[in-house]
Write a protein that holds these residues in place. Structure first.
Motif, PDB file in Angstrom:
ATOM      1  N   PHE A  60       0.831  -1.193   0.000  1.00 42.14           N
ATOM      2  CA  PHE A  60       0.000   0.000   0.000  1.00 42.14           C
ATOM      3  C   PHE A  60       0.873   1.253   0.000  1.00 42.14           C
ATOM      4  CE2 PHE A  60      -2.396  -3.430   1.980  1.00 42.14           C
ATOM      5  CZ  PHE A  60      -3.522  -3.447   1.173  1.00 42.14           C
ATOM      6  N   GLY A  61       2.004   1.180   0.723  1.00 46.43           N
ATOM      7  CA  GLY A  61       2.945   2.279   0.678  1.00 46.43           C
ATOM      8  C   GLY A  61       3.526   2.470  -0.706  1.00 46.43           C
ATOM      9  N   SER A  62       3.809   1.354  -1.398  1.00 43.32           N
ATOM     10  CA  SER A  62       4.354   1.440  -2.755  1.00 43.32           C
ATOM     11  C   SER A  62       3.351   2.084  -3.711  1.00 43.32           C
ATOM     12  CB  SER A  62       4.727   0.040  -3.251  1.00 43.32           C
ATOM     13  OG  SER A  62       5.763  -0.522  -2.474  1.00 43.32           O
ATOM     14  N   LEU A  63       2.084   1.679  -3.601  1.00 42.57           N
ATOM     15  CA  LEU A  63       1.062   2.267  -4.466  1.00 42.57           C
ATOM     16  C   LEU A  63       0.873   3.744  -4.178  1.00 42.57           C
ATOM     17  CD1 LEU A  63      -1.792  -0.410  -4.661  1.00 42.57           C
ATOM     18  CD2 LEU A  63      -0.236   0.309  -6.465  1.00 42.57           C
ATOM     19  N   VAL A  64       0.789   4.086  -2.899  1.00 43.10           N
ATOM     20  CA  VAL A  64       0.596   5.488  -2.519  1.00 43.10           C
ATOM     21  C   VAL A  64       1.796   6.320  -2.954  1.00 43.10           C
ATOM     22  CG1 VAL A  64       0.395   7.074  -0.572  1.00 43.10           C
ATOM     23  CG2 VAL A  64      -0.973   4.981  -0.626  1.00 43.10           C
ATOM     24  N   ALA A  65       3.000   5.797  -2.720  1.00 46.26           N
ATOM     25  CA  ALA A  65       4.205   6.531  -3.094  1.00 46.26           C
ATOM     26  C   ALA A  65       4.273   6.734  -4.600  1.00 46.26           C
ATOM     27  CB  ALA A  65       5.445   5.791  -2.602  1.00 46.26           C
ATOM     28  N   GLY A  66       3.953   5.692  -5.371  1.00 44.76           N
ATOM     29  CA  GLY A  66       3.967   5.834  -6.820  1.00 44.76           C
ATOM     30  C   GLY A  66       2.950   6.844  -7.309  1.00 44.76           C
ATOM     31  N   ALA A  67       1.735   6.804  -6.743  1.00 48.28           N
ATOM     32  CA  ALA A  67       0.696   7.744  -7.157  1.00 48.28           C
ATOM     33  C   ALA A  67       1.048   9.178  -6.756  1.00 48.28           C
ATOM     34  CB  ALA A  67      -0.643   7.337  -6.542  1.00 48.28           C
ATOM     35  N   LEU A  68       1.534   9.363  -5.521  1.00 48.05           N
ATOM     36  CA  LEU A  68       1.911  10.699  -5.065  1.00 48.05           C
ATOM     37  C   LEU A  68       3.076  11.260  -5.863  1.00 48.05           C
ATOM     38  CD1 LEU A  68       1.667  10.592  -1.154  1.00 48.05           C
ATOM     39  CD2 LEU A  68       0.269  11.933  -2.745  1.00 48.05           C
ATOM     40  N   ALA A  69       4.027  10.376  -6.217  1.00 46.42           N
ATOM     41  CA  ALA A  69       5.173  10.840  -7.004  1.00 46.42           C
ATOM     42  C   ALA A  69       4.731  11.358  -8.361  1.00 46.42           C
ATOM     43  CB  ALA A  69       6.193   9.719  -7.165  1.00 46.42           C
ATOM     44  N   ASP A  70       3.681  10.770  -8.941  1.00 48.55           N
ATOM     45  CA  ASP A  70       3.137  11.275 -10.202  1.00 48.55           C
ATOM     46  C   ASP A  70       2.493  12.645 -10.024  1.00 48.55           C
ATOM     47  OD1 ASP A  70       3.869   9.440 -12.105  1.00 48.55           O
ATOM     48  OD2 ASP A  70       2.060   8.216 -11.917  1.00 48.55           O
ATOM     49  N   LEU A  71       1.917  12.890  -8.827  1.00 49.29           N
ATOM     50  CA  LEU A  71       1.181  14.120  -8.595  1.00 49.29           C
ATOM     51  C   LEU A  71       2.057  15.261  -8.077  1.00 49.29           C
ATOM     52  CD1 LEU A  71      -2.066  12.684  -6.930  1.00 49.29           C
ATOM     53  CD2 LEU A  71      -1.831  13.604  -9.246  1.00 49.29           C
ATOM     54  N   ILE A  72       2.879  14.968  -7.050  1.00 50.09           N
ATOM     55  CA  ILE A  72       3.640  16.038  -6.394  1.00 50.09           C
ATOM     56  C   ILE A  72       5.140  15.870  -6.536  1.00 50.09           C
ATOM     57  CG2 ILE A  72       1.787  16.394  -4.719  1.00 50.09           C
ATOM     58  CD1 ILE A  72       3.446  14.906  -2.638  1.00 50.09           C
ATOM     59  N   GLY A  73       5.593  14.799  -7.180  1.00 46.21           N
ATOM     60  CA  GLY A  73       7.011  14.566  -7.374  1.00 46.21           C
ATOM     61  C   GLY A  73       7.591  13.636  -6.324  1.00 46.21           C
ATOM     62  N   ALA A  74       8.647  12.924  -6.687  1.00 50.58           N
ATOM     63  CA  ALA A  74       9.282  11.968  -5.780  1.00 50.58           C
ATOM     64  C   ALA A  74       9.893  12.625  -4.548  1.00 50.58           C
ATOM     65  CB  ALA A  74      10.337  11.161  -6.540  1.00 50.58           C
ATOM     66  N   PRO A  75      10.574  13.777  -4.655  1.00 49.59           N
ATOM     67  CA  PRO A  75      11.163  14.381  -3.454  1.00 49.59           C
ATOM     68  C   PRO A  75      10.127  14.748  -2.399  1.00 49.59           C
ATOM     69  CG  PRO A  75      12.189  15.279  -5.428  1.00 49.59           C
ATOM     70  CD  PRO A  75      11.023  14.473  -5.882  1.00 49.59           C
ATOM     71  N   ALA A  76       9.025  15.366  -2.801  1.00 48.48           N
ATOM     72  CA  ALA A  76       7.991  15.748  -1.835  1.00 48.48           C
ATOM     73  C   ALA A  76       7.349  14.522  -1.202  1.00 48.48           C
ATOM     74  CB  ALA A  76       6.932  16.606  -2.524  1.00 48.48           C
TER      75      ALA A  76
END
Length: 428
Positions: free
Chosen positions: A372-388
């Protein structure tokens, strides 16, 4: 039979590696060094392959989800299996199946026909194998060691071995991928399983009395959940591990993005980024191995969670390669210190009859929550970027460590006896 501690001292094993005086653990240790190096190579190669095929952080998260979700679904039942059946045979089977998975992936890439839709089911298969392998592996330490005084040292040495191979494997994988492609890493991993299978076959183990059975797997799962849920120390440790897995550990699926987009590197830089946490983790594992007891490990858990979160935040802000490697090393030190200390405390306070089930819950918190962390991290990285995305996860881990530290006086982790929980004996 395992070699007694006195015999290990007569053979001249230093205190920091005293668990190697037990023949079975020594075989396991050196076999795993070879096998885990291949495992880390495959981990890096799979991430780079998926990113090369798709260019999508979200797809990296999906593949990570498929690798880890079986640990959430299957691990509670796998803990019952580890308590009721021969752990040695379970490990032989899981290692053979993992070898077949790696060789299949190597063949697909070598033939030039691989797509992400091949990788996803193979990742799911590996997750199912690991769901049964990891609880049996964690519970197997007692069978290999025999002497509880050396159990904490064995866990620490295992962590040092895992992270030593993590240091070598990803760096080597990055170089091999750049030169010959991902298939070489998958092939090496498949062949490396021969070492650990050979070590398992060479062991001489005493007969183990299986846990009493209540007649159903569901009943066994229920008893394990009740046992852990009614113990405040076990519950607190598992919750902290679960939050770390959910919010912090998905940094691994975003490393290809940092290597190529944030730091402007290639596959070789990705390999070094993947290996950097292993340097810090190896230092943390060696520090744990040198300890003479478990006192103070409860405070180490809290401090380690804080350090892990701070390392992730610093890494997310860095745009300089050497600083990024340094901050990943700090995060790796904190992560292994938290996880190995939590593992040691759990193995110290848990009853033997529940060991497989409690360790299955530990694996579920560590790996089963991670999808679930992997999915959330991947989706958030698409939206706000990997660093954020990574900065947010690090902040959550840091806050959880602070909260856990405040609760320590009430938990009395190392003074607790889970046997005192209101859980009746399993019927014989």
């Amino acid at each position: 039979m395992s070699t007694p501690p006195a015999a290990a001292q007569r053979r001249g094993w230093p205190f920091i590696v005293r668990a190697l005086g037990h023949r079975n653990f020594r075989l396991f240790f050196f076999g795993q060094i070879i096998s885990l190096t291949g495992t880390w190579m495959q981990h890096v190669a799979m991430g780079w392959l998926v990113y090369r095929l798709t260019g999508s952080p979200l797809m990296l998260g999906i593949v990570g989800f498929c690798t880890q979700i079986p640990s959430l679904v299957l691990t509670p039942a796998a803990g019952v299996v580890a308590d009721r059946f021969n752990r040695h045979r379970i490990l032989l089977l899981t290692q053979a199946l993992a070898m077949a998975q790696a060789l299949t992936l190597a063949g697909l890439v070598y033939a030039g026909v691989v797509t992400v839709w091949h990788v996803i089911p193979l990742a799911l298969l590996l997750g199912c194998i690991n769901a049964f392998d990891l609880p049996a592996r964690q519970s197997f330490f007692v069978d290999m060691i025999g002497d509880r005084e050396d159990l904490a040292n064995a866990i620490a040495l295992n962590s040092s071995m895992v992270n030593g191979s993590r240091l070598v494997g990803p760096s080597l994988a990055g170089l091999l991928i750049a030169r010959w492609g991902e298939q070489v890493c998958f092939l090496i991993n498949g062949v490396s399983y021969i070492a650990v299978i050979g070590a398992l076959l060479a062991m001489r183990l005493a007969a183990r009395q299986p846990a009493a059975q209540d007649g159903s797997f569901l009943g066994g799962v229920r008893d394990g959940l009740l046992y852990a849920g009614r113990s405040a120390p076990i519950r607190a440790l598992l919750l902290l591990v679960a939050l770390t897995s959910l919010m912090g550990m998905p940094y691994t699926v975003l490393l290809p993005v940092f290597a190529s987009k944030v730091l402007g590197g290639e596959a070789s830089l990705f390999g070094f980024l993947a290996a950097a946490p292993g340097v810090g983790a190896l230092c943390g594992a060696i520090w744990l191995a040198a300890r003479r007891g478990v006192r103070g490990l409860d405070k180490a858990v809290a401090l380690a969670a804080i350090l892990f979160g701070a390392g992730l935040i610093a890494f997310s802000l860095s745009r300089v390669t050497w600083l990024s490697l340094l901050f990943l090393g700090v995060a790796g030190f904190g992560l292994i210190l938290q996880l190995a200390s939590s593992n040691t405390i759990l193995q110290t306070i848990v009853e033997d009859r529940m060991r497989g089930r409690v360790m299955s819950l530990y694996i579920m918190a560590l790996i089963g929550v991670a999808p679930f962390g992997s999915l959330v991290a991947g989706a958030l990285a698409d939206l706000i970027g990997a660093p954020a995305t990574l900065a947010l996860g690090g902040t959550c881990c840091l806050g959880a460590g602070l909260l856990f530290g405040r609760r320590l006086p009430h938990l009395r982790l190392l003074d607790s006896q889970p046997a005192a929980c209101d859980l009746p004996e399993m019927p014989t």
